[in-house]
Design an enzyme around this catalytic site. Structure first.
Site, short mmCIF file in Angstrom:
data_model
loop_
_atom_site.label_atom_id
_atom_site.label_comp_id
_atom_site.label_asym_id
_atom_site.label_seq_id
_atom_site.Cartn_x
_atom_site.Cartn_y
_atom_site.Cartn_z
N LYS A 10 0.82 -1.21 0.00
CA LYS A 10 0.00 0.00 0.00
C LYS A 10 0.86 1.27 0.00
O LYS A 10 2.06 1.22 0.30
CB LYS A 10 -0.94 -0.03 1.21
CG LYS A 10 -1.99 -1.16 1.14
CD LYS A 10 -2.98 -1.05 2.30
CE LYS A 10 -4.08 -2.08 2.22
NZ LYS A 10 -5.06 -1.94 3.32
N TYR A 50 -12.40 -1.67 -4.02
CA TYR A 50 -12.96 -1.86 -2.68
C TYR A 50 -14.49 -1.77 -2.66
O TYR A 50 -15.06 -1.44 -1.61
CB TYR A 50 -12.38 -0.82 -1.72
CG TYR A 50 -11.01 -1.18 -1.15
CD1 TYR A 50 -10.82 -2.33 -0.38
CD2 TYR A 50 -9.90 -0.36 -1.36
CE1 TYR A 50 -9.57 -2.65 0.16
CE2 TYR A 50 -8.65 -0.68 -0.82
CZ TYR A 50 -8.50 -1.82 -0.07
OH TYR A 50 -7.28 -2.14 0.47
N PHE A 58 -15.58 4.30 6.59
CA PHE A 58 -14.22 4.70 6.23
C PHE A 58 -13.95 4.59 4.72
O PHE A 58 -12.81 4.78 4.28
CB PHE A 58 -13.19 3.87 7.01
CG PHE A 58 -13.34 2.37 6.84
CD1 PHE A 58 -12.82 1.70 5.75
CD2 PHE A 58 -14.01 1.61 7.80
CE1 PHE A 58 -12.94 0.33 5.59
CE2 PHE A 58 -14.15 0.23 7.66
CZ PHE A 58 -13.61 -0.40 6.55
N ARG A 86 -2.77 -14.18 4.67
CA ARG A 86 -3.55 -13.48 5.71
C ARG A 86 -2.84 -13.61 7.07
O ARG A 86 -2.78 -12.67 7.84
CB ARG A 86 -4.96 -14.07 5.81
CG ARG A 86 -5.78 -13.95 4.54
CD ARG A 86 -6.31 -12.57 4.28
NE ARG A 86 -7.13 -12.07 5.36
CZ ARG A 86 -7.68 -10.85 5.36
NH1 ARG A 86 -7.47 -10.03 4.33
NH2 ARG A 86 -8.41 -10.45 6.36
N THR A 92 -5.86 -6.54 10.85
CA THR A 92 -6.08 -5.27 10.14
C THR A 92 -5.50 -4.10 10.92
O THR A 92 -4.84 -3.22 10.36
CB THR A 92 -7.60 -5.05 9.93
OG1 THR A 92 -8.15 -6.23 9.32
CG2 THR A 92 -7.86 -3.84 9.05
N ARG A 103 2.25 -6.54 9.23
CA ARG A 103 1.61 -5.33 9.76
C ARG A 103 2.21 -4.92 11.10
O ARG A 103 2.31 -3.72 11.39
CB ARG A 103 0.09 -5.54 9.83
CG ARG A 103 -0.54 -5.41 8.45
CD ARG A 103 -1.98 -5.82 8.42
NE ARG A 103 -2.66 -5.42 7.19
CZ ARG A 103 -3.84 -5.87 6.82
NH1 ARG A 103 -4.49 -6.74 7.57
NH2 ARG A 103 -4.39 -5.46 5.69
N ASN A 113 -2.09 0.40 6.67
CA ASN A 113 -1.59 -0.84 7.25
C ASN A 113 -0.74 -1.68 6.30
O ASN A 113 -0.69 -2.90 6.39
CB ASN A 113 -2.75 -1.65 7.86
CG ASN A 113 -3.81 -2.01 6.84
OD1 ASN A 113 -3.63 -1.75 5.65
ND2 ASN A 113 -4.88 -2.62 7.29
N HIS A 116 -2.20 -5.38 1.55
CA HIS A 116 -3.51 -6.00 1.30
C HIS A 116 -3.29 -7.45 0.92
O HIS A 116 -2.31 -7.78 0.26
CB HIS A 116 -4.22 -5.29 0.14
CG HIS A 116 -5.41 -6.04 -0.36
ND1 HIS A 116 -6.66 -5.93 0.22
CD2 HIS A 116 -5.55 -6.96 -1.36
CE1 HIS A 116 -7.50 -6.74 -0.41
NE2 HIS A 116 -6.85 -7.38 -1.37
N GLU A 127 -9.78 -9.79 -7.76
CA GLU A 127 -8.72 -8.80 -7.53
C GLU A 127 -7.55 -9.00 -8.50
O GLU A 127 -6.99 -8.01 -9.01
CB GLU A 127 -8.26 -8.88 -6.07
CG GLU A 127 -9.36 -8.40 -5.12
CD GLU A 127 -9.06 -8.59 -3.64
OE1 GLU A 127 -8.01 -9.18 -3.30
OE2 GLU A 127 -9.86 -8.14 -2.82
P1 GDP Z 1 -8.16 -6.45 5.69
O1 GDP Z 1 -8.79 -7.62 4.99
O2 GDP Z 1 -7.39 -6.84 6.93
O3 GDP Z 1 -7.32 -5.57 4.77
O4 GDP Z 1 -9.34 -5.52 6.26
P2 GDP Z 1 -10.80 -5.15 5.69
O5 GDP Z 1 -11.11 -5.92 4.45
O6 GDP Z 1 -11.76 -5.20 6.83
O7 GDP Z 1 -10.65 -3.59 5.31
C1 GDP Z 1 -10.00 -3.19 4.12
C2 GDP Z 1 -9.06 -2.05 4.45
O8 GDP Z 1 -9.84 -0.93 4.91
C3 GDP Z 1 -8.07 -2.31 5.60
O9 GDP Z 1 -6.93 -3.02 5.21
C4 GDP Z 1 -7.74 -0.90 6.03
O10 GDP Z 1 -6.82 -0.26 5.13
C5 GDP Z 1 -9.11 -0.21 5.90
N1 GDP Z 1 -9.86 -0.27 7.16
C6 GDP Z 1 -10.45 -1.36 7.75
N2 GDP Z 1 -11.09 -1.04 8.87
C7 GDP Z 1 -10.93 0.31 9.01
C8 GDP Z 1 -11.39 1.24 9.98
O11 GDP Z 1 -12.07 0.90 10.97
N3 GDP Z 1 -11.04 2.55 9.78
C9 GDP Z 1 -10.29 2.96 8.72
N4 GDP Z 1 -9.99 4.27 8.60
N5 GDP Z 1 -9.86 2.10 7.77
C10 GDP Z 1 -10.16 0.79 7.92
#
Ligand code: GDP
Length: 138
Positions: A10, A50, A58, A86, A92, A103, A113, A116, A127
């Site tokens: 990222k 996304y 968010f 993962r 996350t 991470r 973070n 992805h 994807e």
């Molecule tokens: P991942 O699968 O661990 O990447 O997490 P998710 O699929 O739930 O979310 C996608 C991406 O959205 C995450 O990797 C973060 O960059 C962002 N994200 C997730 N949860 C939050 C949140 O609560 N707040 C903010 N600002 N960004 C978030």
């Protein structure tokens, strides 16, 4: 059985100069880098990637972040690639990520973070196709 997954280094990690260190972690863990490129995407392209998160509070901030600078999308291959990536990525929110995860080492916040990774076979297929043409994966 050998499996492919999709990953992105990222913009935060690229800006901080962590690209090579993250690639080294992936190779050390046995992932083969099948395809990789450095690109910048528009906000609309980030929204398309996304789209499953479009109702989340968010979403706007996330798509702005993902279009804020160069990223390295890539296709990775190994046995059990989706689940193993993962695990190697960690939670996350880096505050909850286990020691030794990417991470934990490189992420700055729940949004910025570092990496992805696809969460299932169907999302990995979408994807990979979103970022790479078939001829780039031959
Ligand atoms: P991942 O699968 O661990 O990447 O997490 P998710 O699929 O739930 O979310 C996608 C991406 O959205 C995450 O990797 C973060 O960059 C962002 N994200 C997730 N949860 C939050 C949140 O609560 N707040 C903010 N600002 N960004 C978030």
């Amino acid at each position: 059985m050998s499996q492919r997954t999709f990953s992105i280094i990222k913009p935060d990690a690229v800006r901080k100069g962590y690209t090579a260190a993250i690639l080294a972690e992936l190779e050390k863990a046995g992932f083969k880098i099948v395809a990789i490129k450095r690109i910048s995407i528009s906000n609309a392209q980030a929204e398309g990637f996304y789209h499953v998160h479009s109702a989340r509070p968010f979403f706007g901030s996330l798509t702005q972040f993902m279009s804020s600078g160069p990223i390295f999308p890539m296709v990775l291959e190994k046995d059990n690639a989706i689940a193993d990536l993962r695990k190697l990525m960690g939670a996350t929110n880096p505050a909850n990520a286990e020691e030794g995860t990417i991470r934990k080492k490189f992420a700055g916040s729940i949004e910025e973070n570092a990496i992805h990774g696809s969460d299932a076979e169907d999302t990995a297929a979408f994807e990979i196709g979103y970022f790479f043409a078939g001829l780039e994966l031959a």
